[in-house]
Design a protein around this motif. Structure first.
Motif, PDB file in Angstrom:
ATOM      1  N   LYS A  90       0.821  -1.202   0.000  1.00 27.98           N
ATOM      2  CA  LYS A  90       0.000   0.000   0.000  1.00 27.98           C
ATOM      3  C   LYS A  90       0.859   1.258   0.000  1.00 27.98           C
ATOM      4  N   VAL A  91       2.122   1.115   0.454  1.00 31.62           N
ATOM      5  CA  VAL A  91       3.043   2.243   0.428  1.00 31.62           C
ATOM      6  C   VAL A  91       3.660   2.323  -0.959  1.00 31.62           C
ATOM      7  N   ALA A  92       3.510   3.456  -1.608  1.00 32.29           N
ATOM      8  CA  ALA A  92       3.975   3.608  -2.990  1.00 32.29           C
ATOM      9  C   ALA A  92       5.474   3.344  -3.089  1.00 32.29           C
ATOM     10  N   GLY A  93       5.856   2.527  -4.070  1.00 33.00           N
ATOM     11  CA  GLY A  93       7.263   2.256  -4.328  1.00 33.00           C
ATOM     12  C   GLY A  93       7.823   1.081  -3.562  1.00 33.00           C
ATOM     13  N   LYS A  94       7.089   0.550  -2.593  1.00 28.77           N
ATOM     14  CA  LYS A  94       7.589  -0.568  -1.797  1.00 28.77           C
ATOM     15  C   LYS A  94       6.962  -1.876  -2.257  1.00 28.77           C
ATOM     16  N   MET A  95       7.748  -2.952  -2.139  1.00 26.61           N
ATOM     17  CA  MET A  95       7.296  -4.278  -2.554  1.00 26.61           C
ATOM     18  C   MET A  95       7.427  -5.246  -1.384  1.00 26.61           C
ATOM     19  N   ARG A  96       6.637  -6.327  -1.432  1.00 29.80           N
ATOM     20  CA  ARG A  96       6.771  -7.381  -0.434  1.00 29.80           C
ATOM     21  C   ARG A  96       6.717  -8.731  -1.135  1.00 29.80           C
ATOM     22  N   PRO A  97       7.425  -9.736  -0.597  1.00 29.78           N
ATOM     23  CA  PRO A  97       7.454 -11.047  -1.252  1.00 29.78           C
ATOM     24  C   PRO A  97       6.167 -11.824  -1.002  1.00 29.78           C
ATOM     25  N   LEU A  98       5.729 -12.562  -2.012  1.00 23.07           N
ATOM     26  CA  LEU A  98       4.551 -13.422  -1.904  1.00 23.07           C
ATOM     27  C   LEU A  98       4.920 -14.798  -2.447  1.00 23.07           C
ATOM     28  N   GLY A  99       4.691 -15.836  -1.654  1.00 27.84           N
ATOM     29  CA  GLY A  99       4.979 -17.200  -2.086  1.00 27.84           C
ATOM     30  C   GLY A  99       3.754 -17.859  -2.688  1.00 27.84           C
ATOM     31  N   ILE A 100       3.931 -18.527  -3.830  1.00 31.50           N
ATOM     32  CA  ILE A 100       2.816 -19.194  -4.511  1.00 31.50           C
ATOM     33  C   ILE A 100       3.092 -20.694  -4.543  1.00 31.50           C
TER      34      ILE A 100
ATOM     35  N   LYS B  64       9.911  -6.471  13.191  1.00 31.79           N
ATOM     36  CA  LYS B  64      10.603  -6.432  11.896  1.00 31.79           C
ATOM     37  C   LYS B  64      10.328  -7.710  11.109  1.00 31.79           C
ATOM     38  N   GLY B  65       9.755  -7.559   9.913  1.00 35.92           N
ATOM     39  CA  GLY B  65       9.563  -8.684   8.994  1.00 35.92           C
ATOM     40  C   GLY B  65       9.087  -9.955   9.668  1.00 35.92           C
ATOM     41  N   TYR B  66       7.951  -9.864  10.364  1.00 35.63           N
ATOM     42  CA  TYR B  66       7.526 -10.977  11.223  1.00 35.63           C
ATOM     43  C   TYR B  66       7.446 -12.307  10.476  1.00 35.63           C
ATOM     44  N   PHE B  67       6.702 -12.366   9.381  1.00 36.41           N
ATOM     45  CA  PHE B  67       6.480 -13.636   8.696  1.00 36.41           C
ATOM     46  C   PHE B  67       7.797 -14.256   8.195  1.00 36.41           C
ATOM     47  N   ASN B  68       8.776 -13.415   7.882  1.00 30.75           N
ATOM     48  CA  ASN B  68      10.039 -13.927   7.358  1.00 30.75           C
ATOM     49  C   ASN B  68      11.039 -14.280   8.452  1.00 30.75           C
ATOM     50  N   ASN B  69      10.745 -13.956   9.700  1.00 34.20           N
ATOM     51  CA  ASN B  69      11.724 -14.156  10.774  1.00 34.20           C
ATOM     52  C   ASN B  69      11.257 -15.118  11.862  1.00 34.20           C
ATOM     53  N   ILE B  70      10.181 -15.859  11.613  1.00 36.47           N
ATOM     54  CA  ILE B  70       9.743 -16.859  12.590  1.00 36.47           C
ATOM     55  C   ILE B  70      10.799 -17.956  12.688  1.00 36.47           C
TER      56      ILE B  70
ATOM     57  N   GLN C 279      16.113 -19.115  -9.438  1.00 36.26           N
ATOM     58  CA  GLN C 279      17.133 -19.609  -8.514  1.00 36.26           C
ATOM     59  C   GLN C 279      16.461 -20.125  -7.249  1.00 36.26           C
ATOM     60  N   PHE C 280      16.938 -21.300  -6.769  1.00 40.05           N
ATOM     61  CA  PHE C 280      16.389 -21.908  -5.553  1.00 40.05           C
ATOM     62  C   PHE C 280      17.063 -21.312  -4.332  1.00 40.05           C
ATOM     63  N   HIS C 281      16.253 -21.026  -3.312  1.00 42.87           N
ATOM     64  CA  HIS C 281      16.774 -20.490  -2.053  1.00 42.87           C
ATOM     65  C   HIS C 281      16.217 -21.323  -0.903  1.00 42.87           C
ATOM     66  N   LYS C 282      17.066 -21.635   0.056  1.00 45.39           N
ATOM     67  CA  LYS C 282      16.611 -22.356   1.242  1.00 45.39           C
ATOM     68  C   LYS C 282      15.845 -21.408   2.160  1.00 45.39           C
ATOM     69  N   THR C 283      14.892 -21.970   2.920  1.00 43.35           N
ATOM     70  CA  THR C 283      14.169 -21.188   3.925  1.00 43.35           C
ATOM     71  C   THR C 283      14.623 -21.661   5.303  1.00 43.35           C
ATOM     72  N   LEU C 284      15.464 -20.856   5.926  1.00 45.29           N
ATOM     73  CA  LEU C 284      15.989 -21.204   7.240  1.00 45.29           C
ATOM     74  C   LEU C 284      15.126 -20.643   8.363  1.00 45.29           C
ATOM     75  N   SER C 285      14.246 -19.718   8.015  1.00 42.98           N
ATOM     76  CA  SER C 285      13.329 -19.153   9.010  1.00 42.98           C
ATOM     77  C   SER C 285      12.114 -18.611   8.270  1.00 42.98           C
ATOM     78  N   GLY C 286      11.062 -18.351   9.028  1.00 39.20           N
ATOM     79  CA  GLY C 286       9.879 -17.718   8.460  1.00 39.20           C
ATOM     80  C   GLY C 286       8.893 -18.701   7.846  1.00 39.20           C
ATOM     81  N   THR C 287       7.692 -18.200   7.602  1.00 43.03           N
ATOM     82  CA  THR C 287       6.670 -18.951   6.875  1.00 43.03           C
ATOM     83  C   THR C 287       6.330 -18.149   5.632  1.00 43.03           C
ATOM     84  N   PRO C 288       6.198 -18.792   4.474  1.00 43.45           N
ATOM     85  CA  PRO C 288       5.998 -18.033   3.232  1.00 43.45           C
ATOM     86  C   PRO C 288       4.656 -17.322   3.204  1.00 43.45           C
TER      87      PRO C 288
END
Length: 620
Positions: free
Chosen positions: A94-104, A164-170, A205-214
């Motif tokens: 919702k903030v102009a110019g900012k992006m957030r990751p979405l997992g599908i 800070k980045g809750y979903f990505n830092n669980i 490119q594949f990336h491991k998920t060491l923390s967080g929920t997508p």
């Protein structure tokens, strides 16, 4: 859940009962063998917006069949199921110019996650606190805000903490440890761990998920709630420790005036009982004294607002957004802030954003769930009818009452995001991407947006006046869009559509009958009255009960095109019903029944995707 058998329903209810009693739940992996659980999971997600969006493989909800679900059950039973990495895309915030990751996730992984989510919901819903409102059944932003309006009266300080980045830092290890407290099933827990460790693919490119929920994963919201349930319990303990005193002490001056009033009223009553005419003058003097004392009393605080022996702590959470209210001094509020920050850092391994967190005086207010939350001093005198004495008296309302306001910058952001025009300059603009739509579709699109934001801010004080400017620009943008589409002017379009005080678009149905649509306006809108329990849910009985449900159609084992009975059947999906245009038989069936799905035998489904289904003769 309409699709579940009595046997499966009993098992799920037993799970809730075991969890409520504080025992660990067992045999969850075996519960996943029930076919009706998988059918219910499919029905829950098949209508989602992303049902036809691909993950890292080509599988979508199109072509679903009970056999596909049975294959997943077998893979999980044998321990051979491994979730695919999610496809990560960046979407604008919702903030102009900012992006957030979405997992599908892929379609099969979505269904597995939905089955897991349904089971976890049965375990944890009886355990979650009333202070938690995000991503829960029958709960919403409104159910979080309504108790604040009623119960947070007299709050002096707001504690606002941003993670800070809750979903990505669980932390995965902490999350699995929390799950083990309530679940005694290693296979089920291993399945959840595999989901967390599946990784993601971004830019090939594949990336491991060491923390967080997508973010975007179906099971992610409930896992995030389970993680922050520890914070809810901590705040419940903190509230019990912090709260002190039953009520504030009376103000000394107010109490002194109250005693004088009691004395004067006793004197007046004694003079009334004495019929001596000479004492009428004394009665008038006492009446005047009572009036002056009553006026003085109403100008004084009835209680000590800074009573050190009266303290209260309030807490509410929606997903990772939470707010704490304090009745006490700033030193006590600072202590609570530090204790919560320490709990997040040490117990949950979460960091807070220093620039977005802080302590705010209630008169200044803070932002929560898109509203401005602040205390307003708006004392009023009300007439009160006392039944016992049959006397009409005046009584003051509560002085410091929590108020919800519509932030003007949110209206400006919404206006810019939707392309209505310049909010501050009141300059509307047309929406070029909507020009190919029909007039009624343009109107219904504007109605959905305007009604949606109005309903969201329905709890705000002076909601209509706060929304008026945005609605004016939206209405002007609607007229500008239609004017540009028909090569006309806004004034001509306005005079053409105006009927009385409203704007109407008239179309023709297939039978040639006129059908009218009215543009949304605040004059005809009534803000929803806050209720004790939950927001009013839309009435969908006419949709649910008007036609045969998808599960019944699948269980019928009949191809809805060639009418073949028995064999292997799949469900064909389309994104939008209006995209189904043409004279082909299968399209006519979907149009006539107003469905975005059609059950086909595998031969017909293969022919449909090859563009040759219209060549196949129906069986009569």
């Amino acid at each position: 859940m309409r699709m579940l058998s009595a046997r499966t329903g009993d098992k799920l209810r037993a799970i809730s009962e075991v969890a409520r009693k504080g025992r660990r739940v067992k045999d969850l992996r075996r519960l996943m063998n029930h076919p009706d659980l998988w059918m219910q999971a499919y029905l829950n997600i098949q209508g989602n917006k992303g049902a036809l969006t691909r993950g890292t493989n080509t599988t979508t909800m199109d072509g679903y069949s009970p056999e596909r679900a049975a294959n997943l059950v077998e893979l999980i039973r044998e321990g051979r199921y491994k979730p695919n990495p999610v496809r990560r895309v960046n979407i604008p915030t919702k903030v102009a110019g900012k992006m957030r990751p979405l997992g599908i996730p892929s379609a099969d992984d979505k269904q597995v996650q939905e089955v897991v989510r349904m089971i976890l919901e049965r375990i944890y819903e009886p355990l979650f606190k009333d202070s938690s409102h995000g991503f829960r059944p029958s709960r919403s932003c409104h159910t979080a805000l309504q108790p604040m309006q009623k119960g947070w009266t007299g709050v002096k300080w707001f504690i606002d903490i941003d993670i800070k980045g809750y979903f990505n830092n669980i932390n995965h290890e902490i999350l699995m440890g929390l799950l083990k407290k309530k679940i005694e099933d290693n296979q089920f827990l291993a399945l959840i761990r595999d989901m967390l460790k599946a990784g993601y693919v971004e830019d090939w490119q594949f990336h491991k998920t060491l923390s967080g929920t997508p973010q975007g994963g179906i099971v992610s919201p409930i896992l995030a709630n389970i993680y922050l349930h520890e914070l809810d319990e901590f705040m419940e303990r903190k509230r019990q420790e912090f709260n002190e005193g039953k009520m504030r002490k009376r103000g000394k001056e107010w109490d002194q005036v109250r005693r004088w009033l009691i004395l004067k009223r006793v004197q007046f009553k004694a003079l009334q009982e004495d019929n001596d005419p000479e004492k009428l003058a004394m009665q008038a003097e006492i009446v005047q004294d009572i009036r002056e004392l009553s006026k003085q009393q109403k100008s004084l605080p009835a209680s000590n607002p800074l009573d050190p022996d009266y303290r209260r702590l309030f807490y509410v959470r929606y997903a990772d957004d939470f707010l704490i209210g304090i009745i006490g001094n700033k030193q006590e509020a600072t202590q609570v802030f530090n204790e919560v920050q320490n709990f997040l850092n040490t117990t949950l391994k979460l960091e807070i954003s220093e620039e977005k967190s802080g302590i705010h005086h209630a008169k200044e207010g803070t932002s929560f769930l898109g509203y401005v939350v602040k205390n307003l001093s708006n004392e009023k005198l009300l007439k009160v009818h006392r039944k016992e004495t049959k006397v009409v008296a005046t009584q003051r309302t509560v002085r410091d009452r929590l108020s919800l306001r519509v932030p003007d910058h949110k209206m400006s952001e919404f206006c810019q995001r939707k392309g209505y025009g310049n909010y501050h300059a009141l300059q509307p603009s047309h929406r070029p991407f909507w020009l190919q739509m029909d007039d009624e579709e343009i109107l219904l699109g504007y109605n959905a947006e305007m009604r949606g934001i109005a309903n969201y801010y329905a709890l705000a004080s002076h909601a209509k006046s706060s929304l008026h400017k945005l609605m004016f620009i939206a209405e002007s943008s609607f007229l500008a869009t239609l004017a540009d589409k028909h090569n006309s002017s806004i004034s001509k379009t306005l005079s053409k559509l105006r009927q009385g005080r409203d704007l109407w678009v008239t179309t023709r149905t297939k039978e040639g009958k006129p059908k009218k649509y009215r543009l949304f306006n605040l004059r005809n809108w009534t803000p929803r009255t806050p209720k004790e329990d939950v927001d009013v849910l839309p009435n969908t009985a006419h949709i649910r009960l008007g036609r045969t449900s998808l599960d019944q159609r699948l269980n019928a084992n009949i191809c809805e095109f060639c009418e073949k009975e028995g064999g292997y059947f799949e469900v064909h999906h389309v994104k939008k019903l209006k995209d189904v245009q043409g004279k082909e038989g299968w399209k006519q069936i979907m149009i006539a029944r107003q469905r975005k799905t059609i059950v086909l035998c595998n031969e017909c489904h293969d022919l449909l995707h090859a563009g040759k289904l219209s060549n196949r003769q129906k069986k009569f």
